[in-house]
Design a protein around this motif. Structure first.
Motif, PDB file in Angstrom:
ATOM      1  N   GLY A  40      -8.941   2.354   1.589  1.00 29.75           N
ATOM      2  CA  GLY A  40     -10.145   3.165   1.625  1.00 29.75           C
ATOM      3  C   GLY A  40      -9.870   4.628   1.361  1.00 29.75           C
ATOM      4  N   GLY A  41     -10.872   5.320   0.801  1.00 31.39           N
ATOM      5  CA  GLY A  41     -10.733   6.745   0.516  1.00 31.39           C
ATOM      6  C   GLY A  41      -9.744   7.038  -0.588  1.00 31.39           C
ATOM      7  N   PHE A  42      -9.502   6.066  -1.469  1.00 28.83           N
ATOM      8  CA  PHE A  42      -8.544   6.214  -2.579  1.00 28.83           C
ATOM      9  C   PHE A  42      -7.149   6.588  -2.083  1.00 28.83           C
ATOM     10  CE2 PHE A  42     -12.698   7.050  -4.567  1.00 28.83           C
ATOM     11  CZ  PHE A  42     -12.736   5.953  -5.421  1.00 28.83           C
ATOM     12  N   THR A  43      -6.793   6.034  -0.927  1.00 27.30           N
ATOM     13  CA  THR A  43      -5.428   6.150  -0.418  1.00 27.30           C
ATOM     14  C   THR A  43      -4.660   4.897  -0.821  1.00 27.30           C
ATOM     15  OG1 THR A  43      -6.088   5.168   1.698  1.00 27.30           O
ATOM     16  CG2 THR A  43      -6.116   7.585   1.535  1.00 27.30           C
ATOM     17  N   CYS A  44      -3.354   4.905  -0.588  1.00 25.78           N
ATOM     18  CA  CYS A  44      -2.527   3.786  -1.043  1.00 25.78           C
ATOM     19  C   CYS A  44      -1.469   3.453   0.000  1.00 25.78           C
ATOM     20  CB  CYS A  44      -1.864   4.153  -2.371  1.00 25.78           C
ATOM     21  SG  CYS A  44      -0.886   2.814  -3.110  1.00 25.78           S
ATOM     22  N   LEU A  45      -1.251   2.165   0.204  1.00 24.03           N
ATOM     23  CA  LEU A  45      -0.240   1.664   1.137  1.00 24.03           C
ATOM     24  C   LEU A  45       0.894   1.030   0.351  1.00 24.03           C
ATOM     25  CD1 LEU A  45       0.071   1.240   4.308  1.00 24.03           C
ATOM     26  CD2 LEU A  45      -0.522  -1.147   3.818  1.00 24.03           C
ATOM     27  N   GLU A  46       2.114   1.338   0.751  1.00 27.07           N
ATOM     28  CA  GLU A  46       3.289   0.764   0.118  1.00 27.07           C
ATOM     29  C   GLU A  46       3.911  -0.251   1.072  1.00 27.07           C
ATOM     30  OE1 GLU A  46       5.957   2.942  -2.864  1.00 27.07           O
ATOM     31  OE2 GLU A  46       7.026   3.130  -0.955  1.00 27.07           O
ATOM     32  N   VAL A  47       3.792  -1.526   0.743  1.00 28.83           N
ATOM     33  CA  VAL A  47       4.310  -2.612   1.580  1.00 28.83           C
ATOM     34  C   VAL A  47       5.775  -2.845   1.241  1.00 28.83           C
ATOM     35  CG1 VAL A  47       4.109  -5.058   2.136  1.00 28.83           C
ATOM     36  CG2 VAL A  47       2.040  -3.682   1.797  1.00 28.83           C
ATOM     37  N   THR A  48       6.620  -2.807   2.254  1.00 31.59           N
ATOM     38  CA  THR A  48       8.057  -2.951   2.026  1.00 31.59           C
ATOM     39  C   THR A  48       8.625  -4.282   2.516  1.00 31.59           C
ATOM     40  OG1 THR A  48       8.401  -1.711   4.080  1.00 31.59           O
ATOM     41  CG2 THR A  48       8.484  -0.466   2.022  1.00 31.59           C
ATOM     42  N   ALA A  49       7.851  -5.030   3.310  1.00 37.86           N
ATOM     43  CA  ALA A  49       8.281  -6.367   3.745  1.00 37.86           C
ATOM     44  C   ALA A  49       7.038  -7.177   4.078  1.00 37.86           C
ATOM     45  CB  ALA A  49       9.214  -6.290   4.947  1.00 37.86           C
ATOM     46  N   TYR A  50       6.987  -8.391   3.553  1.00 45.06           N
ATOM     47  CA  TYR A  50       5.844  -9.248   3.829  1.00 45.06           C
ATOM     48  C   TYR A  50       6.280 -10.706   3.752  1.00 45.06           C
ATOM     49  CZ  TYR A  50       5.560 -10.233  -1.198  1.00 45.06           C
ATOM     50  OH  TYR A  50       5.837 -10.641  -2.483  1.00 45.06           O
ATOM     51  N   GLN A  51       5.422 -11.572   4.246  1.00 45.46           N
ATOM     52  CA  GLN A  51       5.687 -13.011   4.215  1.00 45.46           C
ATOM     53  C   GLN A  51       4.415 -13.714   3.795  1.00 45.46           C
ATOM     54  OE1 GLN A  51       7.118 -14.566   7.920  1.00 45.46           O
ATOM     55  NE2 GLN A  51       6.812 -16.706   7.334  1.00 45.46           N
ATOM     56  N   GLY A  52       4.496 -14.507   2.741  1.00 46.48           N
ATOM     57  CA  GLY A  52       3.319 -15.187   2.229  1.00 46.48           C
ATOM     58  C   GLY A  52       3.398 -16.685   2.395  1.00 46.48           C
ATOM     59  N   ASP A  53       2.238 -17.303   2.610  1.00 45.71           N
ATOM     60  CA  ASP A  53       2.180 -18.756   2.744  1.00 45.71           C
ATOM     61  C   ASP A  53       2.192 -19.462   1.392  1.00 45.71           C
ATOM     62  OD1 ASP A  53       2.034 -18.393   5.448  1.00 45.71           O
ATOM     63  OD2 ASP A  53      -0.140 -18.631   5.558  1.00 45.71           O
ATOM     64  N   GLY A  54       1.881 -18.731   0.329  1.00 41.83           N
ATOM     65  CA  GLY A  54       1.714 -19.378  -0.970  1.00 41.83           C
ATOM     66  C   GLY A  54       2.993 -19.645  -1.725  1.00 41.83           C
ATOM     67  N   GLY A  55       4.115 -19.067  -1.286  1.00 42.02           N
ATOM     68  CA  GLY A  55       5.388 -19.324  -1.940  1.00 42.02           C
ATOM     69  C   GLY A  55       5.684 -18.428  -3.129  1.00 42.02           C
ATOM     70  N   ARG A  56       4.720 -17.590  -3.547  1.00 41.80           N
ATOM     71  CA  ARG A  56       4.983 -16.667  -4.641  1.00 41.80           C
ATOM     72  C   ARG A  56       4.175 -15.395  -4.405  1.00 41.80           C
ATOM     73  NH1 ARG A  56       1.712 -19.525  -9.694  1.00 41.80           N
ATOM     74  NH2 ARG A  56      -0.337 -19.610  -8.664  1.00 41.80           N
ATOM     75  N   PRO A  57       4.631 -14.254  -4.927  1.00 41.47           N
ATOM     76  CA  PRO A  57       3.929 -12.992  -4.684  1.00 41.47           C
ATOM     77  C   PRO A  57       2.589 -12.953  -5.415  1.00 41.47           C
ATOM     78  CG  PRO A  57       5.707 -12.674  -6.258  1.00 41.47           C
ATOM     79  CD  PRO A  57       5.851 -14.073  -5.737  1.00 41.47           C
ATOM     80  N   PRO A  58       1.637 -12.201  -4.889  1.00 45.55           N
ATOM     81  CA  PRO A  58       0.348 -12.066  -5.568  1.00 45.55           C
ATOM     82  C   PRO A  58       0.504 -11.268  -6.860  1.00 45.55           C
ATOM     83  CG  PRO A  58       0.489 -10.565  -3.710  1.00 45.55           C
ATOM     84  CD  PRO A  58       1.697 -11.436  -3.632  1.00 45.55           C
ATOM     85  N   ALA A  59      -0.458 -11.387  -7.739  1.00 47.63           N
ATOM     86  CA  ALA A  59      -0.388 -10.739  -9.053  1.00 47.63           C
ATOM     87  C   ALA A  59      -0.927  -9.309  -9.002  1.00 47.63           C
ATOM     88  CB  ALA A  59      -1.182 -11.557 -10.062  1.00 47.63           C
TER      89      ALA A  59
END
Length: 308
Positions: A275-294
């Motif tokens: 929100g507010g044209f800010t940006c988050l930088e994710v440095t570690a995550y875990q996904g259920d889908g087995g591949r990163p999002p596009a």
């Protein structure tokens, strides 16, 4: 002095180990059966270490059940220590020890009584907190203070770092307090109830990220509900993504996009518009889908209903 120790989490184990190291091994240790471990996200087996130290061990999933109370009554403790237990200790339990029952709360009582004190402390962006031992009574964290140590907080405090600070203070305070009680030096400082505040319960679903919020607020949520708790999360294509660590992206390049839209992705980070044209930088995550999002996919967006 005969002591019963009740607990089932990581902090319970550290506290028990501190008592054992101080030659204050409880005569009876009460904990939950392994099959009930899911009750606590930070469950830790204390039965093994307790038995190895010479304590009698009792397993129960209800501290107030008739069978549990009868066994504790038969032990006839002078003091009960309830350190990391999710159930309220009712009147009959509290009446068993001749001296009383000590509990632990990771907050500066009378402030932040109630549930999920560590996440709420970080979400409230407090400059400091405290670790508190108190005498359990009929209220919710309302009993007299037995010991309290202030804890300064850092701007990037996480649930894990604060949990570790709290447990460290607990391991320091508890043997000192039990030693004083055994010597007849009992501290009871009444709480100022006019200064009380209460924390509401948090559930795993409360960690869902609202990408319309500014990046600093989302980053704070991620820090507050991460390890040892379930974590902050979002969804994409029906799969859950749990975000473990993240930081606010500042400086060049600037990103303009929809809240939750992935702007950049590589082997190390994902940059997501907030929100507010800010940006988050994710440095570690875990996904259920087995591949990163596009790239340019939108996290948290509801899926269209199937055609009828």
């Amino acid at each position: 002095m005969r002591t019963v120790f009740v607990g089932a989490v990581e902090g319970s184990l550290r506290a028990l180990e501190a008592l054992i190291a101080s030659d204050l091994t409880p005569g009876l240790v009460v904990t939950i059966p392994p099959g009930k471990a899911a009750r606590h996200s930070d469950f830790c087996d204390i039965a093994g270490p307790a038995a190895a130290a010479g304590s009698n061990v009792m397993l129960t999933d209800n501290i107030n059940s008739q069978d549990t109370l009868r066994e504790i009554e038969a032990f006839a403790p002078d003091l009960s220590l309830v350190i990391g237990w999710s159930q309220i200790c009712q009147a009959r339990f509290r009446a068993i020890p001749s001296i009383g029952t000590i509990g632990f709360h990771p907050a500066p009582l009378p402030a932040f009584r109630g549930r999920a004190a560590i996440p709420w402390t970080i979400l409230a962006d407090l400059p400091e907190t405290a670790a508190t031992l108190f005498w359990i009574d009929a209220g919710c964290d309302t009993g007299d203070i037995a010991a309290q140590i202030r804890i300064p907080l850092t701007p990037d405090e996480t649930a894990r770092s604060l949990y570790d600070k709290q447990v460290s203070m607990l391991a320091r305070m508890l043997p000192e307090t039990v030693t004083q009680i055994a010597a007849g030096n009992i501290t009871r400082v009444p709480q100022d109830h006019s200064k009380a505040s209460y924390c509401a319960r948090r559930r795993p679903e409360d960690g869902r990220i609202d990408w319309s919020e500014p990046a600093p607020q989302i980053a704070r949520l991620i820090r507050a509900v991460g390890d040892p708790y379930p974590g902050a999360w979002s969804e994409i294509d029906g799969n859950r993504i749990t975000i473990r660590t993240a930081r606010v992206h500042e400086g060049a390049p600037k990103y303009i996009g929809l809240p939750g839209q992935i702007q950049e992705i590589d082997d190390r980070t994902i940059r997501i518009s907030c929100g507010g044209f800010t940006c988050l930088e994710v440095t570690a995550y875990q996904g259920d889908g087995g591949r990163p999002p596009a790239r340019h996919a939108i996290l948290g967006q509801r899926q269209p209903e199937a055609a009828r």
